[in-house]
Design a protein around this motif. Structure first.
Motif, PDB file in Angstrom:
ATOM      1  N   ASP A  83       0.811  -1.220   0.000  1.00 35.06           N
ATOM      2  CA  ASP A  83       0.000   0.000   0.000  1.00 35.06           C
ATOM      3  C   ASP A  83       0.843   1.268   0.000  1.00 35.06           C
ATOM      4  O   ASP A  83       0.412   2.310  -0.524  1.00 35.06           O
ATOM      5  CB  ASP A  83      -0.930  -0.003   1.222  1.00 35.06           C
ATOM      6  CG  ASP A  83      -2.051  -1.027   1.098  1.00 35.06           C
ATOM      7  OD1 ASP A  83      -2.118  -1.707   0.047  1.00 35.06           O
ATOM      8  OD2 ASP A  83      -2.847  -1.160   2.047  1.00 35.06           O
ATOM      9  N   ASP A  84       2.056   1.202   0.590  1.00 35.12           N
ATOM     10  CA  ASP A  84       2.918   2.393   0.598  1.00 35.12           C
ATOM     11  C   ASP A  84       3.804   2.476  -0.648  1.00 35.12           C
ATOM     12  O   ASP A  84       4.652   3.373  -0.756  1.00 35.12           O
ATOM     13  CB  ASP A  84       3.779   2.433   1.866  1.00 35.12           C
ATOM     14  CG  ASP A  84       4.724   1.245   1.965  1.00 35.12           C
ATOM     15  OD1 ASP A  84       4.782   0.416   1.013  1.00 35.12           O
ATOM     16  OD2 ASP A  84       5.424   1.128   2.992  1.00 35.12           O
ATOM     17  N   ASP A  85       3.639   1.522  -1.580  1.00 37.21           N
ATOM     18  CA  ASP A  85       4.352   1.500  -2.862  1.00 37.21           C
ATOM     19  C   ASP A  85       5.866   1.346  -2.697  1.00 37.21           C
ATOM     20  O   ASP A  85       6.634   1.656  -3.616  1.00 37.21           O
ATOM     21  CB  ASP A  85       4.056   2.775  -3.666  1.00 37.21           C
ATOM     22  CG  ASP A  85       4.309   2.594  -5.157  1.00 37.21           C
ATOM     23  OD1 ASP A  85       4.066   1.481  -5.666  1.00 37.21           O
ATOM     24  OD2 ASP A  85       4.774   3.555  -5.809  1.00 37.21           O
ATOM     25  N   SER A  86       6.308   0.827  -1.563  1.00 33.48           N
ATOM     26  CA  SER A  86       7.753   0.691  -1.334  1.00 33.48           C
ATOM     27  C   SER A  86       8.288  -0.683  -1.732  1.00 33.48           C
ATOM     28  O   SER A  86       9.509  -0.867  -1.821  1.00 33.48           O
ATOM     29  CB  SER A  86       8.082   0.948   0.143  1.00 33.48           C
ATOM     30  OG  SER A  86       7.498  -0.063   0.967  1.00 33.48           O
ATOM     31  N   ALA A  87       7.398  -1.648  -1.962  1.00 34.93           N
ATOM     32  CA  ALA A  87       7.841  -3.004  -2.279  1.00 34.93           C
ATOM     33  C   ALA A  87       6.728  -3.722  -3.035  1.00 34.93           C
ATOM     34  O   ALA A  87       5.646  -3.161  -3.278  1.00 34.93           O
ATOM     35  CB  ALA A  87       8.209  -3.763  -1.003  1.00 34.93           C
ATOM     36  N   ALA A  88       7.015  -4.966  -3.402  1.00 34.82           N
ATOM     37  CA  ALA A  88       6.034  -5.784  -4.124  1.00 34.82           C
ATOM     38  C   ALA A  88       5.876  -7.109  -3.391  1.00 34.82           C
ATOM     39  O   ALA A  88       6.773  -7.572  -2.684  1.00 34.82           O
ATOM     40  CB  ALA A  88       6.465  -5.999  -5.567  1.00 34.82           C
ATOM     41  N   VAL A  89       4.711  -7.718  -3.585  1.00 39.45           N
ATOM     42  CA  VAL A  89       4.398  -9.008  -2.975  1.00 39.45           C
ATOM     43  C   VAL A  89       3.739  -9.887  -4.021  1.00 39.45           C
ATOM     44  O   VAL A  89       2.899  -9.416  -4.797  1.00 39.45           O
ATOM     45  CB  VAL A  89       3.458  -8.849  -1.757  1.00 39.45           C
ATOM     46  CG1 VAL A  89       3.166 -10.213  -1.130  1.00 39.45           C
ATOM     47  CG2 VAL A  89       4.052  -7.920  -0.727  1.00 39.45           C
ATOM     48  N   SER A  90       4.117 -11.162  -4.039  1.00 37.23           N
ATOM     49  CA  SER A  90       3.457 -12.127  -4.907  1.00 37.23           C
ATOM     50  C   SER A  90       3.218 -13.411  -4.121  1.00 37.23           C
ATOM     51  O   SER A  90       4.062 -13.816  -3.316  1.00 37.23           O
ATOM     52  CB  SER A  90       4.301 -12.422  -6.148  1.00 37.23           C
ATOM     53  OG  SER A  90       3.610 -13.303  -7.025  1.00 37.23           O
ATOM     54  N   VAL A  91       2.062 -14.031  -4.350  1.00 39.94           N
ATOM     55  CA  VAL A  91       1.690 -15.257  -3.652  1.00 39.94           C
ATOM     56  C   VAL A  91       1.193 -16.264  -4.682  1.00 39.94           C
ATOM     57  O   VAL A  91       0.367 -15.930  -5.536  1.00 39.94           O
ATOM     58  CB  VAL A  91       0.601 -15.009  -2.592  1.00 39.94           C
ATOM     59  CG1 VAL A  91       0.232 -16.314  -1.890  1.00 39.94           C
ATOM     60  CG2 VAL A  91       1.070 -13.978  -1.578  1.00 39.94           C
TER      61      VAL A  91
END
Length: 226
Positions: A83-91
């Protein structure tokens, strides 16, 4: 003497009348004491008098449940930014299990894994106390990932290939490589490549083939499944 005859007749009639009155009084009292008058005791029912049958104690049997058993979440990949656009997540979800990758594209990353419950909830764990808690609902996966004692909220959308999660582990020119890539739905990439454990930004991969060039050599990154 002849005049006393009527007197005796009258006296006999009076005595007879008194006797009849006395007899009537005695008979009336007996009916009051033992008869069915309002002041008498209620009659006791005889042993042969039928009584109402007791209610049946048998309860109706429970109806069999018609609800369908819960089905596990479908196999799918999800990807997006925090949400803070500082990183990415994938599941990646498959057969009730999940593997996740958190990456800031510079030097912070974490691999996590665990089970997915039938209601779509999951709690994944990784090294150094990392954890991810999320819930699947439709085509979205929302939740929070904690890495290095910092929490990041995320909302991921279902990824359509070639979007998704990729990883490559290989030795190139004596260096052990371990790279992770998240290809976002808009085509952008976020990844980290470790050389002998030292992290750095990962070079771009070809999502169609998974090929990435490292130190002049081709390395193939493959989709990650639990």
């Amino acid at each position: 003497m002849k005049r006393s005859g009527p007197l005796f007749t009258l006296l006999a009639g009076l005595l007879l009348a008194l006797f009849m009155l006395s007899l009537n009084a005695t008979t009336g009292t007996g009916r009051s004491a033992y008869g069915g008058g309002s002041g008498g005791a209620s009659p006791t029912p005889s042993a042969g008098t039928p009584t109402s049958a007791p209610a049946s104690s048998d309860k109706p049997s429970a109806k069999p449940s018609t609800s369908k058993p819960a089905e596990p979440p479908p196999d799918a990949d999800y990807a997006g930014r925090t949400d803070d656009d500082s990183a990415a997540v994938s599941v990646s979800v498959k057969d009730g299990k999940a593997v996740a990758y958190f990456c800031d594209g510079r030097n912070k990353e974490s691999w996590l894994k665990g089970n997915v419950e039938d209601d779509g909830s999951m709690r994944l764990t990784g090294k150094h106390g990392s954890k991810l808690e999320g819930t699947l609902a439709g085509k979205k996966l929302t939740g929070t990932v904690d890495v290095d004692k910092q929490a990041y909220r995320f909302s991921l959308t279902k990824a359509v290939k070639p979007s998704g999660l990729y990883r490559a582990t290989q030795t190139v020119r004596g260096a052990k490589l371990d790279g992770g890539w998240i290809v976002l739905p808009d085509g952008k990439q976020v990844g980290i490549l470790k050389r002998d454990g030292k992290p750095g930004p990962a070079p771009r991969i070809d999502p169609e083939t998974g090929v990435v060039v490292v130190d002049g050599e081709k390395v193939t990154a493959r989709p990650v499944v639990p």
